[in-house]
Design a protein around this motif. Structure first.
Motif, PDB file in Angstrom:
ATOM      1  N   GLU A 286       9.936  -0.234  -3.295  1.00  0.00           N
ATOM      2  CA  GLU A 286       9.843   1.094  -3.875  1.00  0.00           C
ATOM      3  C   GLU A 286       8.634   1.089  -4.790  1.00  0.00           C
ATOM      4  O   GLU A 286       8.524   0.235  -5.672  1.00  0.00           O
ATOM      5  CB  GLU A 286      11.125   1.349  -4.679  1.00  0.00           C
ATOM      6  CG  GLU A 286      11.417   2.794  -4.955  1.00  0.00           C
ATOM      7  CD  GLU A 286      12.700   2.914  -5.754  1.00  0.00           C
ATOM      8  OE1 GLU A 286      12.616   3.264  -6.931  1.00  0.00           O
ATOM      9  OE2 GLU A 286      13.775   2.630  -5.194  1.00  0.00           O
ATOM     10  N   CYS A 287       7.713   2.032  -4.565  1.00  0.00           N
ATOM     11  CA  CYS A 287       6.480   2.079  -5.352  1.00  0.00           C
ATOM     12  C   CYS A 287       6.798   2.186  -6.846  1.00  0.00           C
ATOM     13  O   CYS A 287       7.591   3.022  -7.258  1.00  0.00           O
ATOM     14  CB  CYS A 287       5.618   3.263  -4.916  1.00  0.00           C
ATOM     15  SG  CYS A 287       4.139   3.470  -5.916  1.00  0.00           S
ATOM     16  N   ILE A 288       6.148   1.336  -7.626  1.00  0.00           N
ATOM     17  CA  ILE A 288       6.430   1.293  -9.058  1.00  0.00           C
ATOM     18  C   ILE A 288       5.869   2.528  -9.780  1.00  0.00           C
ATOM     19  O   ILE A 288       6.343   2.914 -10.833  1.00  0.00           O
ATOM     20  CB  ILE A 288       5.887  -0.031  -9.659  1.00  0.00           C
ATOM     21  CG1 ILE A 288       6.643  -0.381 -10.945  1.00  0.00           C
ATOM     22  CG2 ILE A 288       4.388   0.008  -9.881  1.00  0.00           C
ATOM     23  CD1 ILE A 288       6.786  -1.878 -11.150  1.00  0.00           C
ATOM     24  N   LYS A 289       4.876   3.198  -9.138  1.00  0.00           N
ATOM     25  CA  LYS A 289       4.269   4.370  -9.783  1.00  0.00           C
ATOM     26  C   LYS A 289       4.967   5.673  -9.399  1.00  0.00           C
ATOM     27  O   LYS A 289       5.247   6.499 -10.254  1.00  0.00           O
ATOM     28  CB  LYS A 289       2.789   4.457  -9.403  1.00  0.00           C
ATOM     29  CG  LYS A 289       1.945   3.347 -10.028  1.00  0.00           C
ATOM     30  CD  LYS A 289       0.504   3.412  -9.536  1.00  0.00           C
ATOM     31  CE  LYS A 289      -0.124   2.028  -9.533  1.00  0.00           C
ATOM     32  NZ  LYS A 289      -1.108   1.876  -8.457  1.00  0.00           N
ATOM     33  N   CYS A 290       5.203   5.870  -8.094  1.00  0.00           N
ATOM     34  CA  CYS A 290       5.745   7.172  -7.681  1.00  0.00           C
ATOM     35  C   CYS A 290       7.166   7.080  -7.114  1.00  0.00           C
ATOM     36  O   CYS A 290       7.801   8.109  -6.901  1.00  0.00           O
ATOM     37  CB  CYS A 290       4.814   7.840  -6.677  1.00  0.00           C
ATOM     38  SG  CYS A 290       4.808   7.065  -5.062  1.00  0.00           S
ATOM     39  N   GLY A 291       7.659   5.891  -6.882  1.00  0.00           N
ATOM     40  CA  GLY A 291       9.045   5.753  -6.434  1.00  0.00           C
ATOM     41  C   GLY A 291       9.257   5.926  -4.936  1.00  0.00           C
ATOM     42  O   GLY A 291      10.378   5.841  -4.457  1.00  0.00           O
TER      43      GLY A 291
ATOM     44  N   TYR B 136       0.870  -1.168   0.000  1.00  0.00           N
ATOM     45  CA  TYR B 136       0.000   0.000   0.000  1.00  0.00           C
ATOM     46  C   TYR B 136       0.907   1.218   0.000  1.00  0.00           C
ATOM     47  O   TYR B 136       1.720   1.396   0.895  1.00  0.00           O
ATOM     48  CB  TYR B 136      -0.913   0.007   1.225  1.00  0.00           C
ATOM     49  CG  TYR B 136      -1.876   1.165   1.188  1.00  0.00           C
ATOM     50  CD1 TYR B 136      -3.040   1.078   0.413  1.00  0.00           C
ATOM     51  CD2 TYR B 136      -1.625   2.346   1.881  1.00  0.00           C
ATOM     52  CE1 TYR B 136      -3.912   2.139   0.340  1.00  0.00           C
ATOM     53  CE2 TYR B 136      -2.506   3.411   1.810  1.00  0.00           C
ATOM     54  CZ  TYR B 136      -3.655   3.301   1.037  1.00  0.00           C
ATOM     55  OH  TYR B 136      -4.519   4.362   0.956  1.00  0.00           O
ATOM     56  N   CYS B 137       0.775   2.054  -1.013  1.00  0.00           N
ATOM     57  CA  CYS B 137       1.620   3.243  -1.107  1.00  0.00           C
ATOM     58  C   CYS B 137       0.911   4.438  -0.483  1.00  0.00           C
ATOM     59  O   CYS B 137      -0.207   4.762  -0.860  1.00  0.00           O
ATOM     60  CB  CYS B 137       1.963   3.540  -2.558  1.00  0.00           C
ATOM     61  SG  CYS B 137       2.907   5.064  -2.739  1.00  0.00           S
ATOM     62  N   LEU B 138       1.573   5.061   0.493  1.00  0.00           N
ATOM     63  CA  LEU B 138       0.970   6.226   1.158  1.00  0.00           C
ATOM     64  C   LEU B 138       0.983   7.445   0.241  1.00  0.00           C
ATOM     65  O   LEU B 138       0.192   8.357   0.394  1.00  0.00           O
ATOM     66  CB  LEU B 138       1.718   6.540   2.460  1.00  0.00           C
ATOM     67  CG  LEU B 138       1.576   5.485   3.555  1.00  0.00           C
ATOM     68  CD1 LEU B 138       2.519   5.770   4.705  1.00  0.00           C
ATOM     69  CD2 LEU B 138       0.147   5.421   4.058  1.00  0.00           C
ATOM     70  N   GLY B 139       1.888   7.464  -0.705  1.00  0.00           N
ATOM     71  CA  GLY B 139       1.948   8.567  -1.666  1.00  0.00           C
ATOM     72  C   GLY B 139       0.797   8.495  -2.652  1.00  0.00           C
ATOM     73  O   GLY B 139       0.100   9.481  -2.887  1.00  0.00           O
ATOM     74  N   CYS B 140       0.576   7.318  -3.228  1.00  0.00           N
ATOM     75  CA  CYS B 140      -0.489   7.135  -4.228  1.00  0.00           C
ATOM     76  C   CYS B 140      -1.839   6.867  -3.558  1.00  0.00           C
ATOM     77  O   CYS B 140      -2.866   6.941  -4.215  1.00  0.00           O
ATOM     78  CB  CYS B 140      -0.173   5.960  -5.142  1.00  0.00           C
ATOM     79  SG  CYS B 140       1.397   6.078  -5.997  1.00  0.00           S
ATOM     80  N   LYS B 141      -1.834   6.554  -2.259  1.00  0.00           N
ATOM     81  CA  LYS B 141      -3.036   6.141  -1.538  1.00  0.00           C
ATOM     82  C   LYS B 141      -3.749   5.006  -2.284  1.00  0.00           C
ATOM     83  O   LYS B 141      -4.961   5.031  -2.473  1.00  0.00           O
ATOM     84  CB  LYS B 141      -3.997   7.316  -1.332  1.00  0.00           C
ATOM     85  CG  LYS B 141      -3.433   8.394  -0.408  1.00  0.00           C
ATOM     86  CD  LYS B 141      -4.548   9.174   0.227  1.00  0.00           C
ATOM     87  CE  LYS B 141      -4.094  10.394   1.001  1.00  0.00           C
ATOM     88  NZ  LYS B 141      -2.866  10.251   1.778  1.00  0.00           N
TER      89      LYS B 141
HETATM   90 ZN   LIG Z   1       3.205   5.366  -4.957  1.00  0.00          ZN
END
Ligand SMILES: [Zn+2]
Length: 145
Positions: free
Chosen positions: A112-117, A78-83
């Motif tokens: 490491e998030c694949i969308k936002c890093g 779960y990415c906190l950046g992309c929610k």
């Molecule tokens: Zn992300």
């Protein structure tokens, strides 16, 4: 917006007025009224003055929590950046040196998030013998590299 309420403070068999609930949860009475509009059922639906049964309030708040919960599959974060749910570019796991029960140990997956890093973390567990097996594989590989 406050999202986590201490449900243990709410007595199942007690009834609460809008005002009492607001004080108990540390929120504005208007928030309780919005819960009512959102589906929290008062004891007497026809009454203008709302009384809520503790068990109904607990059920309502628990349901809200469950709706926000995101189920993650194998290898998902779960990415906190992309929610949102995401996968990781590279994942490693770190032992927490904590035991869960007899044979399991707590580990943390780091990726490491694949969308936002942004870095993403996830907690999990491993059988102690699995970890040992993994380390054996790693050490047996290193000389040949
Ligand atoms: Zn992300």
């Amino acid at each position: 917006m406050k999202r986590n309420y201490n449900l243990r403070k709410i007595k199942t068999k007690k009834s609460y007025s809008t005002q009492e609930l607001a004080v108990l949860c540390g929120i504005h009475p208007q928030t309780v009224r919005s819960w009512r509009n959102d589906g929290l059922l008062p004891i007497d639906e026809d009454s203008h003055y709302s009384l809520f049964l503790g068990s109904a309030v607990k059920e309502y708040l628990q349901e809200q929590t469950n709706q926000r919960r995101v189920k993650l599959g194998q290898g998902e974060f779960y990415c906190l950046g992309c929610k949102a749910k995401t996968t990781s570019r590279s994942t490693k796991f770190v032992s927490q040196d904590k035991k869960i029960g007899v044979n399991k140990i707590s580990i943390r997956y780091e990726g490491e998030c694949i969308k936002c890093g942004k870095s993403v973390n996830r907690f999990g567990s491993l059988q102690s013998n699995e970890l040992v097996a993994e380390q054996v594989i790693n050490t047996s590989l290193s000389p040949s590299l």
